[in-house]
Design a protein around this motif. Structure first.
Motif, PDB file in Angstrom:
ATOM      1  N   VAL A 104       0.883  -1.093  -0.049  1.00 38.12           N
ATOM      2  CA  VAL A 104       0.190  -0.103  -0.033  1.00 38.12           C
ATOM      3  C   VAL A 104       1.036   1.065  -0.097  1.00 38.12           C
ATOM      4  CG1 VAL A 104      -1.915  -0.983   1.208  1.00 38.12           C
ATOM      5  CG2 VAL A 104      -0.088   0.225   2.648  1.00 38.12           C
ATOM      6  N   VAL A 105       0.266   2.429  -0.439  1.00 39.80           N
ATOM      7  CA  VAL A 105       0.965   3.555  -0.247  1.00 39.80           C
ATOM      8  C   VAL A 105       1.259   4.137   1.214  1.00 39.80           C
ATOM      9  CG1 VAL A 105       0.401   4.389  -2.558  1.00 39.80           C
ATOM     10  CG2 VAL A 105      -1.197   5.026  -0.541  1.00 39.80           C
ATOM     11  N   PRO A 106       1.851   4.914   1.569  1.00 42.52           N
ATOM     12  CA  PRO A 106       2.101   5.485   2.943  1.00 42.52           C
ATOM     13  C   PRO A 106       0.728   6.155   3.511  1.00 42.52           C
ATOM     14  CG  PRO A 106       3.860   6.163   1.793  1.00 42.52           C
ATOM     15  CD  PRO A 106       3.007   5.584   0.732  1.00 42.52           C
ATOM     16  N   PRO A 107       0.345   5.940   4.397  1.00 46.59           N
ATOM     17  CA  PRO A 107      -1.185   6.323   4.972  1.00 46.59           C
ATOM     18  C   PRO A 107      -0.984   8.092   5.090  1.00 46.59           C
ATOM     19  CG  PRO A 107       0.164   5.318   6.809  1.00 46.59           C
ATOM     20  CD  PRO A 107       0.822   5.087   5.632  1.00 46.59           C
ATOM     21  N   GLY A 108       0.041   8.670   5.460  1.00 45.65           N
ATOM     22  CA  GLY A 108      -0.146   9.776   5.878  1.00 45.65           C
ATOM     23  C   GLY A 108      -0.667  10.345   7.164  1.00 45.65           C
ATOM     24  N   GLU A 109      -0.488  11.618   7.398  1.00 44.34           N
ATOM     25  CA  GLU A 109      -1.452  12.173   8.574  1.00 44.34           C
ATOM     26  C   GLU A 109      -2.709  12.695   8.530  1.00 44.34           C
ATOM     27  OE1 GLU A 109       0.488  11.463  11.591  1.00 44.34           O
ATOM     28  OE2 GLU A 109       2.442  10.973  10.543  1.00 44.34           O
ATOM     29  N   MET A 165      -9.312   5.806  -2.869  1.00 43.41           N
ATOM     30  CA  MET A 165      -7.778   4.809  -2.936  1.00 43.41           C
ATOM     31  C   MET A 165      -6.921   6.043  -2.918  1.00 43.41           C
ATOM     32  SD  MET A 165      -7.300   4.040  -6.893  1.00 43.41           S
ATOM     33  CE  MET A 165      -7.339   5.280  -8.317  1.00 43.41           C
ATOM     34  N   HIS A 166      -5.688   5.706  -2.032  1.00 44.75           N
ATOM     35  CA  HIS A 166      -4.699   6.597  -1.955  1.00 44.75           C
ATOM     36  C   HIS A 166      -5.076   7.929  -1.068  1.00 44.75           C
ATOM     37  CE1 HIS A 166      -1.796   4.844  -5.168  1.00 44.75           C
ATOM     38  NE2 HIS A 166      -2.452   4.038  -4.626  1.00 44.75           N
ATOM     39  N   LYS A 167      -6.220   7.898  -0.296  1.00 44.75           N
ATOM     40  CA  LYS A 167      -6.703   8.906   0.412  1.00 44.75           C
ATOM     41  C   LYS A 167      -6.645   8.614   2.144  1.00 44.75           C
ATOM     42  CE  LYS A 167      -9.520  11.258  -3.139  1.00 44.75           C
ATOM     43  NZ  LYS A 167     -11.116  11.798  -3.444  1.00 44.75           N
ATOM     44  N   LEU A 168      -6.881   9.857   2.587  1.00 42.58           N
ATOM     45  CA  LEU A 168      -7.194   9.747   4.098  1.00 42.58           C
ATOM     46  C   LEU A 168      -8.553   9.100   4.204  1.00 42.58           C
ATOM     47  CD1 LEU A 168      -5.920  13.309   5.456  1.00 42.58           C
ATOM     48  CD2 LEU A 168      -4.651  11.220   5.169  1.00 42.58           C
TER      49      LEU A 168
END
Length: 383
Positions: A85-90, A354-357
């Motif tokens: 998966v892509v990094p989740p972010g904050e 997808m790829h979002k918070l």
């Protein structure tokens, strides 16, 4: 076996997805998430082959090939996808790797891209008898990253084992507004080209003693942007060339720099090849005294509409009542590699998050997708 274990119900597809999503697996993925999927497939009779490929910085990458062989001479259908998966972010409402159901939605990184789809594949396999034919799972830990040591390594292993499927379905999140509305039967190719122009550094007040590379680079980019590509085809939109970076790195306002660089990206349909486009760009660059270094990410491909797309569309309609649109839109996926093995189609969950918070999937969609995947696999194995 205890009475409790003997009567314990099989996990739901949502529970299977949660188990995968609870394993952090940012590209390149290894370890626990593969343990989890193996735990879901091995009890179904799959022989699970796991191996690492590549070295840092783009590896090592873990890959899995799981095969459950049917009767000799039976057809072979493959499910394919990725566990990275892509990094989740904050900024998530809840922890990205602590999936939870809130209302009708399951939240967590990978819900739609694409651990939810892989869970639906595993749930579908649970309902398909061995006698139906050979099933396989082609699963990588490196699709969201450089993809150098993922599906390409799996294809090599499959060829070594003679495990070539008749048909392959990739579970990318292709649906747009509702489950089943879009099926991908092809993808455009992708090439990035790194452009460099060498000049002669000098004082801006004495331009005759220098050679400004920016002037030539700008002219080069203008010619490239105006270069005719095509107007699209019956199944593909028009190819497009975009300038994605300009770099000079000159901190001085009174100095003509010695070098200027740029990067272009071309998404192209099946009227072109990556090598052909690279040659055309190199010719333009040379006319302006520059050089071009191409990086081809994938070639365009099309699985022509026919029996396979009819199977997929029919399964979708039977479970949802939705008429699927056949499309080649969007970016690249590992289908660009798998098409060298067998006809390949992509179909999966709604891609809005997808790829979002707060990535999320409807639990009802997971359940429906498992039923659709079962129908597709059974039809493919039946021939």
């Amino acid at each position: 076996m205890s009475q409790t274990a003997a009567t314990s119900p099989a996990p739901t597809v949502a529970q299977m997805a949660q188990a995968l999503m609870a394993c952090p697996s940012v590209t390149p993925a290894t370890g626990a998430v593969f343990d989890c999927l193996e735990g879901q497939l091995a009890p179904l009779g799959f022989e699970v082959i796991r191996f690492l490929a590549g070295e840092a910085p783009d590896g090592p990458v873990e890959n899995m090939l799981a095969i459950r062989r049917g009767p000799e001479g039976s057809r072979h259908f493959a499910f394919a996808g990725h566990l990275d998966v892509v990094p989740p972010g904050e900024g998530w409402t809840s922890a990205p790797f602590a999936p939870e159901v809130r209302g009708e939605l399951l939240y967590g990184r990978g819900a739609v891209d694409m651990k939810g789809s892989i869970a639906a594949m595993a749930a579908a396999a649970r309902e398909i008898p061995v006698e139906a034919g050979t099933l396989s799972f082609v699963i990588t830990g490196d699709e969201e990253g450089p993809a150098r040591f993922g599906t390409l390594a799996l294809i090599e292993r499959m060829r070594e084992l003679g495990a070539i499927p008749d048909l392959c379905l990739v579970g990318e999140p292709t649906s747009v507004n509702r489950l089943g509305d879009t099926v991908k039967i092809g993808r455009r190719g992708s090439i990035n080209v790194f452009l460099d122009v060498e000049g002669v550094q000098g004082h801006v007040a004495y331009p005759h003693l220098a050679d400004n590379p920016i002037t030539r680079l700008v002219a080069m980019l203008a010619e490239l942007k105006a270069m005719p590509l095509d107007d699209g085809t019956d199944w593909f939109q028009a190819s497009n060339l975009e300038v994605t970076d300009l770099t000079v790195g000159n901190p001085a306002h009174n100095v003509i720099p010695a070098k200027a660089s740029a990067r272009i990206s071309i998404r192209f349909n099946d009227r072109h090849t990556g090598a052909g486009l690279a040659e055309r760009v190199a010719e333009v660059a040379a006319r302006h005294g520059g050089t071009a270094r191409p990086l081809i990410s994938g070639e365009a491909f099309l699985t022509p509409p026919g029996a396979f797309s009819d199977m997929v569309s029919g399964a979708i309609a039977a479970e949802t009542g939705v008429t699927a649109e056949l499309s080649t839109s969007g970016g690249t996926s590992d289908a660009r590699f798998l098409k060298d093995l067998s006809p390949v189609i992509e179909f999966g969950l709604c891609n809005a998050t997808m790829h979002k918070l707060d990535e999320a999937v409807a639990v009802a969609d997971l359940e429906a997708l498992a039923r659709i995947y079962r129908r597709i696999a059974e039809a493919a194995l039946a021939g």
